[in-house]
Each structure stands twice: as C-alpha cells, then as structure tokens.
Design an enzyme around this catalytic site. Sequence first.
Site, PDB file in Angstrom:
ATOM      1  CG  HIS A   6      44.494  34.343   1.985  1.00 23.37           C
ATOM      2  ND1 HIS A   6      44.794  35.119   3.080  1.00 23.37           N
ATOM      3  CD2 HIS A   6      43.269  34.759   1.567  1.00 23.37           C
ATOM      4  CE1 HIS A   6      43.803  35.946   3.317  1.00 23.37           C
ATOM      5  NE2 HIS A   6      42.868  35.764   2.409  1.00 23.37           N
ATOM      6  NE  ARG A  10      31.954  35.411  -1.265  1.00 21.68           N
ATOM      7  CZ  ARG A  10      32.192  35.903  -0.066  1.00 21.68           C
ATOM      8  NH1 ARG A  10      32.028  35.117   0.990  1.00 21.68           N
ATOM      9  NH2 ARG A  10      32.580  37.139   0.117  1.00 21.68           N
ATOM     10  CD  GLU A 122      47.253  26.671 -16.929  1.00 22.19           C
ATOM     11  OE1 GLU A 122      47.695  26.534 -18.075  1.00 22.19           O
ATOM     12  OE2 GLU A 122      47.223  27.775 -16.332  1.00 22.19           O
TER      13      GLU A 122
END
Length: 131
Positions: A6, A10, A122
């Site tokens: 992962h 925040r 992107e």
Amino acid sequence: MAKIIHSMIRVVDLDASLKFYKEALDLDIAERLDFEGFSLVYLRNEENDMELELTWNEGTEEPYTHGTGYGHIAVAVDNLEAEYAKLAECGYAPLEIKEFFRDGQLLAKFFFVQDPDGYKIEFLQRHGRYK
C-alpha cells in the site's frame, strides 16, 4: 523479495476523498480501522493487489503540505478519453491530455487530475510499459 502492499496519504475530508477515489479510480473500501482520534481506510479494486491507505486525523482542518518530494500516483486505463470525460463530468477538472514521445515513438499518452487534498493522479493509456 519485497512486495509493495500500500501507499498512504493523509486526507482532511475523508468523505470527499472516498467519493473522489470511488468515482475516479473505482476504489472501494477493503477495510476501515477507526481509532480514537484517527482512521485508516484501505482502498482497492479487483484490478489491483496494491492498496491506497487514506489516513484521516480528527480535528485536522488545514490542508496538508506535500513538500517537494511527492510526485504522483499513476494508473493505467483502457480508454483514456473516456476516463477524462468521466472525471470532467464529475467536476474534477482534469488537465489536458498530452502525448510524450521518445525517438519519434509514442512513449505515453496521459493526463493529470488532483484529488480533494491536492494529490496528483496520472492517468495513462495502456500502452508499452504502462499496462
């Protein structure tokens, strides 16, 4: 061998971020862990082994700074124009689609969009190394 599982960012407004990542990347909550003062929410979809971890801290109202080190998250899609249109329709204001060439060959066709906290995403047309 290490496996990337992962990446964490925040977020200030968890609901706005959950909405964005569902609409933009079709990411669903894989697990939500609520603690006193903060929550960790792991997002994924069937296409991915890797998850995006959203960390929400209670009481944070000011935007987080990204400094000079954060670049972007990249995703590969089958139909770049359709994804662009979808994000524009949702009101996320993606930047223009661009093409990047090397030695006369198309290397990448892409655009960027920002999430509610200003993190850049992107979107790349599946092509070449971007599969």
